[in-house]
Design an enzyme around this catalytic site. Structure first.
Site, PDB file in Angstrom:
ATOM      1  N   GLU A  37       3.794  -6.947  -5.877  1.00 42.74           N
ATOM      2  CA  GLU A  37       4.880  -6.578  -6.775  1.00 42.74           C
ATOM      3  C   GLU A  37       6.104  -7.428  -6.414  1.00 42.74           C
ATOM      4  OE1 GLU A  37       7.526  -2.667  -8.151  1.00 42.74           O
ATOM      5  OE2 GLU A  37       5.920  -2.451  -6.668  1.00 42.74           O
ATOM      6  N   ARG A 263      -4.678  -1.653   6.462  1.00 43.17           N
ATOM      7  CA  ARG A 263      -3.478  -2.482   6.409  1.00 43.17           C
ATOM      8  C   ARG A 263      -3.105  -2.906   7.820  1.00 43.17           C
ATOM      9  NH1 ARG A 263       1.765   0.568   4.537  1.00 43.17           N
ATOM     10  NH2 ARG A 263       2.677  -1.282   5.488  1.00 43.17           N
ATOM     11  N   LYS A 273       8.394  -2.773   2.657  1.00 44.25           N
ATOM     12  CA  LYS A 273       9.379  -3.620   1.967  1.00 44.25           C
ATOM     13  C   LYS A 273      10.674  -2.865   1.714  1.00 44.25           C
ATOM     14  CE  LYS A 273       6.786  -5.472  -1.421  1.00 44.25           C
ATOM     15  NZ  LYS A 273       6.479  -6.293  -2.615  1.00 44.25           N
TER      16      LYS A 273
END
Length: 560
Positions: A37, A263, A273
Site C-alpha cells: 500500500e 512476517r 509503518k
C-alpha cells in the site's frame, strides 16, 4: 529468537509450487505479486517479501507483478509510489511491463460489487461503523443480523448506485458481504467491502467517492492479473476464508490461492509503518531515509547493499511460525558482503596530532598500500606521509593499562604501510589535556617491517597532517531494548536510544576520500564500514555514515 538458516532444502512455499507444477495446477504457471500500500516507505520486512515473491517467480520461470494497493485515498501519496518502485529496483528486481494499481480496476471492482448484490450476496447497510462493530460480536459471542440485511436486490442496487453518485456523506452507508453473522470466525460476519469516502485520489482524482476495502480489492486484483500464488504474511491467515469466499462467488475457472508466511520480527526496531510514520512526523528521526530507520531507503543511505539484504532474506528463511530475528543476523549479512567488496581506506575519527621530530621538514613521500588485502584486482593507492600525522586519540595512553599494545611513552608501534614510530614526549595544554605527541620514526622500517627483526605488537592507522576534514556519523540501534513495542501499555518511543547517533565534525580522512562519490562504500581500517552520505556528502566536504562496526560490539556494551 533464531539466527539459524532455515533455507536448507525447500521451504514450504517452494514445496507448494513444486506440487502445483507436478499436478498441472494453473497449467504449470507461477505468477506472484508484491502488493504494497503506498502509504509509507518500505522497510526491511517488505524487503523479505520482495525477495520471496520475485525470487519464487525467477526460480520457476514465472512472473511477478508490482501492484500498488491504492484503495485508501486518505493515506496514499505519489511520493510513496515513487519510493516503492525505487526500492524494488534497487534490490535488483524488475516487474517489466507489469506495474499495476488497484485503482486500475476500480470500474471492474464496482461491477463485481453489483454482481454480488444481484446474486443476493451483498447488501447496503446503514448502521454506523460503531454499530457494525457492536453487531459483529466477538470470539465468544455470535453476531446478530443488521436490520438492513433483508433489503431487496433492487433496494441495494439503488442505494449502492446513489452511493457511487455522491448522494450520501461519509459513513452513511456501507456495502457488506452477506455471509454468516453466526460464523465462528468474525471475519465472515458480513464484512464491509465498500465504504463512502469523499477524498481526492492520487490517480483517479475525484471520480470516485466510494472505495473498495482491502479484503475485496486484493483477491479480485489477484484474479484479474492471473496471479497463481498470492503470498502474504501470517496475520492474514484468518482472512483466507474471506479471500476464498469472494473469489469463489465471482471468479470462474483458474483462480488464485492465498498462502501465508511468518512476517519478519527483528530486534531493536519496530516494523509498523504507522509507528515509523509517527517517528517521522514527530521528528524523532530526520525522515523516512534516516540511516537509523530500517526502511529500505534508510538502509541504503546507511550503506547497506542490495546483495546484503537479499542474503539476509535467505539466511532467515521462510516459515509458518513467528520468531524474533536477532539484529546481528542483518549486520552479519552486510559485514560479509562489504568485507569482500569494500575498498580499504584510513580515517581518524578523533584526531591526535603526531610530530615526527627526526623526519625532514617540508618532505613528503608517497607510500603504496593495497586497496584490499585479498583482492589484487582492486589495485593499490598512494598515501602521502610527512612530518606531521594524525592518529586516533584512543590509540595512545600516557599510562598504559595492562594489555595495551598501542602507543605509549617510550613504546614503539607500526603505522600501517609506513614506518615504526616511538613516542618520545607528550605535549599538553594548560588544562592538562594531551594535544600533541612528539615521536621519532625509524627510516629503515619503511613498509612496516624492521631489518633487524624486532617486533612490535601494535599496528595503527593514520592520516597525513594535511588530511581533509570530514564529518562522520556513528549510528547505533534506534531502540535500546529488543522489543520496543511488545508492551502495549507503554509508548514504544520511551525506548528510543539516546545514543543512536553521534556526529563527529572534525574527523580526518586520507586525501582520496575527500572526493568520494555519494554512496561510495569503504572499510575504514580498524573502525568499520562507512558510506559517503548520498544526500549530504559533497566533493571537498565529505560526510560518512557508519554502516556497521567490524565486529558485533552491542552485546559486549550491553553486558557492561
Amino acid at each position: 529468537m533464531t539466527t539459524t538458516n532455515e533455507t536448507q532444502g525447500l521451504n514450504f512455499l517452494q514445496e507448494v509450487v513444486e506440487e502445483d507444477r507436478r499436478t498441472g495446477k494453473h497449467g504449470g504457471r507461477v505468477h506472484t505479486r508484491f502488493p504494497p500500500e503506498p502509504n509509507g516507505y518500505l522497510h526491511i520486512g517488505h524487503a523479505k517479501s520482495i525477495v520471496l515473491n520475485f525470487g519464487l517467480a525467477q526460480q520457476y520461470g514465472g512472473k511477478c507483478n508490482l501492484r500498488l494497493d491504492d484503495t485508501n485515498p486518505l493515506t496514499e501519496d505519489t511520493d510513496y509510489v515513487e519510493s516503492i518502485q525505487r526500492d524494488v529496483r534497487w534490490l535488483g528486481f524488475d516487474w517489466d511491463d507489469r506495474r499495476f494499481f488497484a485503482s486500475d480496476y476500480f470500474d471492474r471492482l464496482y461491477d463485481f460489487a453489483e454482481q454480488l448484490i444481484k446474486q443476493g450476496q451483498a447488501y447496503v447497510c446503514s448502521l454506523s461503523p460503531e454499530e457494525i462493530s457492536q453487531y459483529r460480536g466477538n470470539f465468544t459471542t455470535p453476531g446478530k443480523d443488521s436490520p438492513y440485511r433483508t433489503r431487496t436486490v433492487e433496494e441495494n442496487l439503488d442505494l449502492f448506485r446513489r452511493m457511487k453518485a455522491g448522494e450520501f456523506p461519509d459513513g452513511k452507508h456501507t456495502l457488506r458481504a452477506k455471509i454468516d453473522m453466526t460464523s465462528s470466525n468474525p471475519v465472515l460476519r458480513d464484512p464491509p467491502i465498500y465504504r463512502i469516502r469523499h477524498a481526492h485520489h492520487h490517480r483517479t482524482g475525484d471520480k470516485w467517492c466510494i472505495y473498495p476495502l482491502y479484503d475485496f480489492a486484493h483477491c479480485l486484483s489477484d484474479a484479474i492479473e492471473g496471479i497463481t500464488h498470492s503470498v502474504c504474511t501470517l496475520e492474514f491467515e484468518n482472512r483466507r476464508v474471506l479471500y476464498d469466499w469472494i473469489v469463489d462467488a465471482l471468479i470462474k475457472g483458474d483462480r488464485p490461492y492465498q498462502y501465508e508466511f511468518a512476517r519478519l520480527n527483528l530486534t531493536y526496531t519496530v516494523m509498523s509503518k504507522r509507528k515509523l510514520l509517527q517517528l517521522v512526523q514527530e521528528k524523532r528521526v530526520s525522515g523516512w531515509d534516516d540511516p537509523r530507520m530500517l526502511t529500505i531507503s534508510g538502509l541504503r543511505r546507511r550503506g547497506y547493499t542490495p546483495a546484503s539484504l537479499r542474503d539476509f532474506a535467505k539466511r532467515i528463511g521462510v516459515s509458518k511460525s513467528d520468531s524474533l530475528i536477532d539484529m546481528g543476523v542483518l549486520e552479519l549479512s552486510v559485514r560479509d558482503d562489504l568485507n569482500e567488496t569494500a575498498p580499504r581506506a584510513m580515517a581518524v575519527l578523533r584526531p591526535l596530532k603526531v610530530v615526527l621530530e627526526n623526519y625532514p621538514e617540508g618532505q613528503t613521500e608517497e607510500l603504496e598500500t593495497a586497496n584490499h588485502p585479498k583482492r589484487e584486482d582492486m589495485g593499490t593507492r598512494k598515501v602521502p606521509f610527512m612530518r606531521e600525522l594524525y592518529i586516533e586519540a584512543d590509540d595512545f595512553q600516557e599510562v598504559p593499562e595492562k594489555g595495551f599494545f598501542r602507543l605509549a611513552p617510550g613504546k614503539e608501534v607500526r603505522l600501517r604501510s609506513a614506518y615504526f614510530i616511538k613516542c618520545e614526549k607528550v605535549i599538553k595544554d594548560a588544562a592538562g589535556n594531551i594535544t600533541e605527541l612528539r615521536c621519532t620514526y625509524d627510516p629503515a622500517t619503511r613498509g612496516g617491517d624492521s631489518p633487524d627483526g624486532r617486533k612490535v605488537k601494535g599496528t595503527l592507522h593514520w592520516v597525513p597532517g594535511n588530511a581533509p576534514v570530514a564529518q562522520v556519523r556513528l549510528f547505533d540501534r534506534l531502540f535500546s531494548v529488543e522489543a520496543p513495542d511488545k508492551d502495549e501499555t507503554k509508548d514504544f518511543k520511551e525506548f528510543l536510544n539516546p545514543n543512536s547517533l553521534e556526529t563527529l565534525s572534525n574527523a580526518r580522512v586520507e586525501p582520496m576520500l575527500a572526493d568520494a562519490k555519494p554512496g561510495d562504500r569503504f572499510q575504514f581500517e580498524r573502525l568499520g564500514y562507512f558510506c559517503a552520505d548520498p544526500v549530504d556528502s559533497k566533493p571537498g566536504a565529505p560526510v560518512f555514515n557508519r554502516t556497521v562496526t567490524l565486529k558485533d560490539s552491542w552485546v559486549k556494551e550491553q553486558k557492561k
